[in-house]
Design a protein around this motif. Sequence first.
Motif, PDB file in Angstrom:
ATOM      1  N   LYS A 108      12.968 -13.091  54.109  1.00  0.00           N
ATOM      2  CA  LYS A 108      13.077 -14.439  54.670  1.00  0.00           C
ATOM      3  C   LYS A 108      11.735 -15.177  54.600  1.00  0.00           C
ATOM      4  N   GLU A 109      10.637 -14.410  54.656  1.00  0.00           N
ATOM      5  CA  GLU A 109       9.304 -15.026  54.658  1.00  0.00           C
ATOM      6  C   GLU A 109       8.916 -15.603  53.297  1.00  0.00           C
ATOM      7  N   VAL A 110       9.599 -15.206  52.237  1.00  0.00           N
ATOM      8  CA  VAL A 110       9.258 -15.695  50.899  1.00  0.00           C
ATOM      9  C   VAL A 110      10.357 -16.567  50.299  1.00  0.00           C
ATOM     10  N   LYS A 111      11.429 -16.759  51.051  1.00  0.00           N
ATOM     11  CA  LYS A 111      12.559 -17.559  50.586  1.00  0.00           C
ATOM     12  C   LYS A 111      12.150 -19.014  50.354  1.00  0.00           C
ATOM     13  N   LYS A 166      12.229  -7.912  40.811  1.00  0.00           N
ATOM     14  CA  LYS A 166      13.542  -7.560  41.349  1.00  0.00           C
ATOM     15  C   LYS A 166      13.798  -8.033  42.782  1.00  0.00           C
ATOM     16  N   PRO A 167      12.889  -7.813  43.747  1.00  0.00           N
ATOM     17  CA  PRO A 167      13.181  -8.276  45.117  1.00  0.00           C
ATOM     18  C   PRO A 167      13.384  -9.785  45.220  1.00  0.00           C
ATOM     19  N   PHE A 168      12.732 -10.548  44.364  1.00  0.00           N
ATOM     20  CA  PHE A 168      12.813 -12.007  44.427  1.00  0.00           C
ATOM     21  C   PHE A 168      14.086 -12.542  43.779  1.00  0.00           C
ATOM     22  N   LEU A 169      14.775 -11.702  43.010  1.00  0.00           N
ATOM     23  CA  LEU A 169      16.006 -12.134  42.358  1.00  0.00           C
ATOM     24  C   LEU A 169      17.182 -12.154  43.327  1.00  0.00           C
ATOM     25  N   ASN A 170      17.016 -11.556  44.506  1.00  0.00           N
ATOM     26  CA  ASN A 170      18.080 -11.511  45.504  1.00  0.00           C
ATOM     27  C   ASN A 170      18.023 -12.666  46.487  1.00  0.00           C
ATOM     28  N   ILE A 171      17.037 -13.536  46.331  1.00  0.00           N
ATOM     29  CA  ILE A 171      16.895 -14.684  47.233  1.00  0.00           C
ATOM     30  C   ILE A 171      16.615 -15.938  46.413  1.00  0.00           C
ATOM     31  N   GLU A 172      16.721 -17.092  47.052  1.00  0.00           N
ATOM     32  CA  GLU A 172      16.385 -18.341  46.390  1.00  0.00           C
ATOM     33  C   GLU A 172      14.875 -18.548  46.487  1.00  0.00           C
ATOM     34  N   VAL A 173      14.232 -18.731  45.329  1.00  0.00           N
ATOM     35  CA  VAL A 173      12.803 -19.044  45.301  1.00  0.00           C
ATOM     36  C   VAL A 173      12.612 -20.365  44.562  1.00  0.00           C
TER      37      VAL A 173
END
Length: 168
Positions: A87-90, A112-119
Motif C-alpha cells: 500500500k505504501e508504494v501504490k 514482480k511485487p510491483f506488477l500486483n499493484i497500480e503504479v
Amino acid sequence: MTAEKSLILDADQVKQKIKRMAFEIYEHNFKEKNIVIAGIDGQGYVLAKLLAKQVESISPIEVKLVKINLDKLAPQESDITLDCDLKEVKKKTIVLVDDVLHTGRTFTYGMKPFLNIEVKKIDTAVLINRGHTLFPIYSLYTGYELSTTIKDHVEVKLSKDEMAVYLH
C-alpha cells in the motif's frame, strides 16, 4: 591462480556517477512530491540508499527507500518480497535499482511485487550496464556503460571502507 582485477571506477568517480544519476532522477520526476527508490538486496540496495540520500539533498522530492528481497541465483524459486507494505508504494513512481545490469534477469524478477499493484511508472537505475541483456530490460539511469565479455565479472564495492568498481 587468482584472477587479475582492473580498477574501472575509483571512489571519486563512483560518487560522481551517483550524483549525476540522482540529478537525472530528479529531472525526470521534478513534478513528483515523492518517489520510491527500490533497491535489490545486496549492492543494489546500498546503491539505492546512496541515490535516495543524493536525490533528497538536491531536490524537494521525498524519497521512500524500499528493499527488494530475492534470491539472485534462483529468483523463480524464491519469494520476492518488499520490506514495506505494498500500500505504501501504490500509485507511486518506482525507481528500481541494482548495482550491475548484466542479463536483465534480476531486474525482471525484481519488478514482480510491483506488477500486483497500480503504479505510476517504473524506471530502472544501475551503476554499471554491461549490455548483455537477455530480457527486454534497459536502464534509464546508468552510471557507466562497460563493454565486457560474458565471462568477465564486474565487482561493485559500495562500503564506507571502499567504494570502487573492478573488472575481473
